[in-house]
Design a protein around this motif. Structure first.
Motif, PDB file in Angstrom:
ATOM      1  N   PRO A  63       0.829  -1.218   0.000  1.00 34.00           N
ATOM      2  CA  PRO A  63       0.000   0.000   0.000  1.00 34.00           C
ATOM      3  C   PRO A  63       0.856   1.258   0.000  1.00 34.00           C
ATOM      4  O   PRO A  63       1.874   1.345   0.689  1.00 34.00           O
ATOM      5  N   TYR A  64       0.438   2.231  -0.801  1.00 40.63           N
ATOM      6  CA  TYR A  64       1.110   3.518  -0.877  1.00 40.63           C
ATOM      7  C   TYR A  64       0.293   4.568  -0.113  1.00 40.63           C
ATOM      8  O   TYR A  64      -0.752   4.252   0.469  1.00 40.63           O
ATOM      9  N   THR A  65       0.761   5.791  -0.123  1.00 34.74           N
ATOM     10  CA  THR A  65       0.113   6.855   0.653  1.00 34.74           C
ATOM     11  C   THR A  65      -1.377   6.962   0.355  1.00 34.74           C
ATOM     12  O   THR A  65      -2.218   6.973   1.271  1.00 34.74           O
ATOM     13  N   GLU A  70      -7.226   6.568   1.544  1.00 37.85           N
ATOM     14  CA  GLU A  70      -8.561   6.071   1.208  1.00 37.85           C
ATOM     15  C   GLU A  70      -9.171   5.264   2.352  1.00 37.85           C
ATOM     16  O   GLU A  70     -10.384   5.305   2.572  1.00 37.85           O
ATOM     17  N   ARG A  71      -8.322   4.572   3.107  1.00 40.76           N
ATOM     18  CA  ARG A  71      -8.826   3.654   4.117  1.00 40.76           C
ATOM     19  C   ARG A  71      -8.945   4.254   5.516  1.00 40.76           C
ATOM     20  O   ARG A  71      -9.739   3.771   6.327  1.00 40.76           O
ATOM     21  N   PRO A 259       3.086  -2.668  13.637  1.00 43.16           N
ATOM     22  CA  PRO A 259       3.025  -4.049  13.135  1.00 43.16           C
ATOM     23  C   PRO A 259       2.276  -4.135  11.816  1.00 43.16           C
ATOM     24  O   PRO A 259       1.450  -3.284  11.483  1.00 43.16           O
ATOM     25  N   GLU A 260       2.578  -5.180  11.062  1.00 47.09           N
ATOM     26  CA  GLU A 260       1.921  -5.437   9.787  1.00 47.09           C
ATOM     27  C   GLU A 260       1.253  -6.806   9.825  1.00 47.09           C
ATOM     28  O   GLU A 260       1.599  -7.658  10.657  1.00 47.09           O
ATOM     29  N   PRO A 261       0.294  -7.051   8.924  1.00 46.84           N
ATOM     30  CA  PRO A 261      -0.286  -8.394   8.819  1.00 46.84           C
ATOM     31  C   PRO A 261       0.794  -9.415   8.474  1.00 46.84           C
ATOM     32  O   PRO A 261       1.847  -9.076   7.928  1.00 46.84           O
ATOM     33  N   ASP A 268      -2.744  -7.902   3.203  1.00 45.22           N
ATOM     34  CA  ASP A 268      -4.046  -7.478   3.743  1.00 45.22           C
ATOM     35  C   ASP A 268      -4.010  -5.978   3.979  1.00 45.22           C
ATOM     36  O   ASP A 268      -3.817  -5.510   5.110  1.00 45.22           O
ATOM     37  N   PRO A 269      -4.198  -5.185   2.916  1.00 46.96           N
ATOM     38  CA  PRO A 269      -4.123  -3.731   3.059  1.00 46.96           C
ATOM     39  C   PRO A 269      -5.116  -3.158   4.068  1.00 46.96           C
ATOM     40  O   PRO A 269      -4.806  -2.163   4.739  1.00 46.96           O
TER      41      PRO A 269
END
Length: 310
Positions: A63-65, A70-71, A259-261, A268-269
């Protein structure tokens, strides 16, 4: 991990543990996050894991900026142009609402396909991009709006035109602008944090890194080309200067790890965005009640202390 690095995390854990929890606070989540970082740093990171972070930081599906905007933001409104020459598409800026709070966002933006990558110059900004960033940060400061920066660039664009337009000066002025801001600032390295192009928008009260991001003064390939005259030795270079999040935290150049998925943010964005949102909100909640002058002094002291040998 050095004893000082571990002590710093333990002191922050102890401070948070002593605060009485009130309804709606996120202190318990922050305590859990710090404990996870402490557990992670307690184990050694292998050379293979370091190189894996380099690969994941550069993953084309990461994922980028704008994916995060968006999320995690509502009512996003992009602001364009440096009011001098042009709109640099490698840097995106704008205003949005994060959990009901208006914030200004500045971030690097790479492209998904060849056409977009070319238009955005692979996330490598010209001086006009940093002038745009400074314009929006100044706007945020005047209106007392917190600033969030999302760092993801191999570095500032090194071309002749960029140098003619004052690349080095733009990077320096961007850092000076961030040092003077009276509003809370949080920077997150979400992919590649390369050299001056990254630190130009990362001189913040809190500097975070996603778990598989990298942050360094030079790319592994560039380092290998200088030391061994062979860019293919990039893996060897990365294991030497350790640009991964765990070692950056140990070194003291960042304040925390997001942390990341499992498998990286690209797997998983949505989950990655949720984790990023929680981390940013947690740090903003800590910063917003501090005296602006005290916050600015602490920010400057933190960065001036980096690299100082006792």
């Amino acid at each position: 991990m050095t004893a000082d690095a571990e002590l710093g995390i333990r002191e922050r854990l102890a401070k948070l543990s002593g605060v009485k929890l009130l309804g709606g606070t996120r202190l318990s989540a922050e305590t859990e996050r710090l404990q996870r970082q402490l557990d992670r740093l307690s184990s050694d990171t292998s050379d293979e894991e370091i190189w894996r972070s380099v690969e994941l930081a550069r993953h084309p599906d990461r994922p980028y900026t704008l994916d995060y905007v968006e999320r995690i933001l509502d009512d996003w409104f992009e602001l364009r142009g440096d009011r001098t020459r042009m709109d640099d598409h490698a840097v995106v800026t704008g205003l949005g609402r994060l959990d009901g709070r208006t914030i200004a966002v500045v971030g690097h933006q790479k492209g998904r396909d060849i056409k977009e990558r070319t238009r955005r110059n692979f996330g490598m900004a010209y001086p006009e991009g940093y002038r745009k960033a400074m314009r929006v940060m100044g706007l945020a400061d005047r209106h007392r709006i917190p600033v969030l920066t999302l760092v993801d660039t191999p570095g500032a664009y090194p071309g002749v035109a960029a140098e003619q337009h004052g690349q080095g000066g733009a990077i320096a002025r961007s850092q000076a602008t961030m040092a003077r801001l009276r509003v809370p600032t949080v920077a997150v390295v979400i992919g590649e944090g390369g050299s001056g192009g990254a630190v130009a928008i990362a001189l913040a009260d809190r500097v975070l890194m996603q778990e598989h991001a990298i942050y360094s003064v030079i790319s592994p390939e560039g380092c290998a080309a200088i030391l061994w005259r062979d860019a293919s030795q990039a893996k060897k270079a990365a294991s030497a200067f350790k640009p991964d999040a765990a070692h950056c935290l140990e070194l003291g150049v960042i304040d925390g790890i997001v942390p990341e998925p499992e498998g990286g943010a690209h797997t998983d964005p949505e989950a990655a965005a949720t984790l990023l949102r929680e981390a940013v909100l947690s740090h903003l909640d800590e910063l917003v009640d501090l005296d602006p002058d005290a916050r600015r002094r602490a920010r400057r002291a933190k960065f001036r202390a980096m690299g100082v040998l006792a």
